[in-house]
Design a protein around this motif. Structure first.
Motif, PDB file in Angstrom:
ATOM      1  N   GLN A  23     -28.530  13.847 -27.766  1.00 33.27           N
ATOM      2  CA  GLN A  23     -28.403  12.485 -27.815  1.00 33.27           C
ATOM      3  C   GLN A  23     -27.516  11.871 -28.892  1.00 33.27           C
ATOM      4  N   LYS A  24     -26.954  10.853 -28.632  1.00 34.38           N
ATOM      5  CA  LYS A  24     -26.051  10.101 -29.637  1.00 34.38           C
ATOM      6  C   LYS A  24     -24.877  11.042 -30.375  1.00 34.38           C
ATOM      7  N   MET A  25     -24.215  11.718 -29.617  1.00 33.34           N
ATOM      8  CA  MET A  25     -23.139  12.511 -30.191  1.00 33.34           C
ATOM      9  C   MET A  25     -22.019  11.767 -30.662  1.00 33.34           C
ATOM     10  N   LEU A  26     -21.897  11.462 -31.912  1.00 30.55           N
ATOM     11  CA  LEU A  26     -20.922  10.418 -32.492  1.00 30.55           C
ATOM     12  C   LEU A  26     -19.995  10.932 -33.512  1.00 30.55           C
ATOM     13  N   VAL A  43     -23.467   4.175 -25.920  1.00 30.70           N
ATOM     14  CA  VAL A  43     -24.437   4.945 -26.618  1.00 30.70           C
ATOM     15  C   VAL A  43     -25.798   4.085 -26.640  1.00 30.70           C
ATOM     16  N   GLY A  44     -25.792   3.292 -25.841  1.00 26.98           N
ATOM     17  CA  GLY A  44     -27.051   2.130 -25.770  1.00 26.98           C
ATOM     18  C   GLY A  44     -26.851   0.904 -26.281  1.00 26.98           C
ATOM     19  N   PHE A  45     -25.890   0.632 -26.878  1.00 29.89           N
ATOM     20  CA  PHE A  45     -25.559  -0.517 -27.559  1.00 29.89           C
ATOM     21  C   PHE A  45     -24.433  -1.346 -26.968  1.00 29.89           C
ATOM     22  N   ILE A  46     -24.535  -2.610 -26.977  1.00 30.26           N
ATOM     23  CA  ILE A  46     -23.233  -3.418 -26.561  1.00 30.26           C
ATOM     24  C   ILE A  46     -22.841  -4.420 -27.675  1.00 30.26           C
ATOM     25  N   LEU A  47     -21.525  -4.752 -27.549  1.00 29.87           N
ATOM     26  CA  LEU A  47     -21.017  -5.527 -28.504  1.00 29.87           C
ATOM     27  C   LEU A  47     -21.293  -7.253 -28.242  1.00 29.87           C
ATOM     28  N   PRO A  48     -21.612  -7.836 -29.410  1.00 33.41           N
ATOM     29  CA  PRO A  48     -21.575  -7.393 -30.826  1.00 33.41           C
ATOM     30  C   PRO A  48     -22.815  -6.934 -31.243  1.00 33.41           C
ATOM     31  N   VAL A  49     -22.561  -5.734 -31.495  1.00 33.53           N
ATOM     32  CA  VAL A  49     -23.790  -5.034 -32.169  1.00 33.53           C
ATOM     33  C   VAL A  49     -24.260  -5.493 -33.651  1.00 33.53           C
ATOM     34  N   GLU A  50     -25.552  -5.639 -33.526  1.00 34.92           N
ATOM     35  CA  GLU A  50     -26.195  -6.321 -34.761  1.00 34.92           C
ATOM     36  C   GLU A  50     -26.664  -5.384 -35.765  1.00 34.92           C
TER      37      GLU A  50
END
Length: 169
Positions: free
Chosen positions: A90-93, A31-38
């Motif tokens: 967008q961003k179905m979480l 969803v557009g972010f990678i680990l580690p997420v800040e």
């Protein structure tokens, strides 16, 4: 389970959304972010969404179950003169503790209803190929337009293909 429209997200709402997004990324959601997420990165993202909600270009829906934020979805309303008929999902979480209970399907129905209420007749989305999200979208009537290989960096590194889909609503 209750789905509500967050027209004026509060600080409490934004904190819960931040936790939901973090959980989703930590459990592999593309969803557009990678680990580690800040935290500052996630906080800035949700502040941007809140601004879009206030300016009317985004509908933010929250699914509450037993007093907890279990899921959310955004409907980005195209504001261009030639695209006033379409919206982008967008961003179905759905929080990892609440998956496989029909919450994703409920959020999809609510998102489509919100788009229709805003005068939209076409929904578009993109999703990581061959994953649970694509299976859900197909099951509720979305059609595949195509797939682009190596489209996005996965949460743990490595590139993943993305499938583009649509549904006339």
């Amino acid at each position: 389970m209750q789905i509500s429209r967050l027209d004026r997200p509060t600080a409490t709402d934004l904190a819960a959304l931040e936790n939901l997004l973090r959980d989703s990324v930590e459990h592999g959601a593309s969803v557009g972010f990678i680990l580690p997420v800040e935290s500052p990165q996630i906080r800035a993202y949700w502040q941007g969404v809140a601004n879009e909600v206030r300016d009317g270009s985004c509908v933010l829906l929250a699914l509450i179950d037993e007093g907890m934020l279990a899921g959310s979805v955004q409907v980005s309303l195209c504001m261009k003169p030639n695209g006033m008929h379409r919206a982008e999902l967008q961003k179905m979480l759905v929080h990892s503790l609440y998956r496989r209970r029909g919450f994703g399907r409920a959020l999809m129905a609510a998102a489509e209803s919100a788009a229709k209420s805003a005068g939209r007749s076409l929904m578009v989305l993109d999703t990581e190929s061959h994953r649970a999200g694509q299976r859900l979208y197909t099951s509720v009537g979305y059609r595949v337009v195509g797939e682009i290989p190596n489209y996005a960096l996965g949460t743990n590194g490595g590139f993943s293909p993305t499938t583009f889909m649509y549904k006339e609503i």
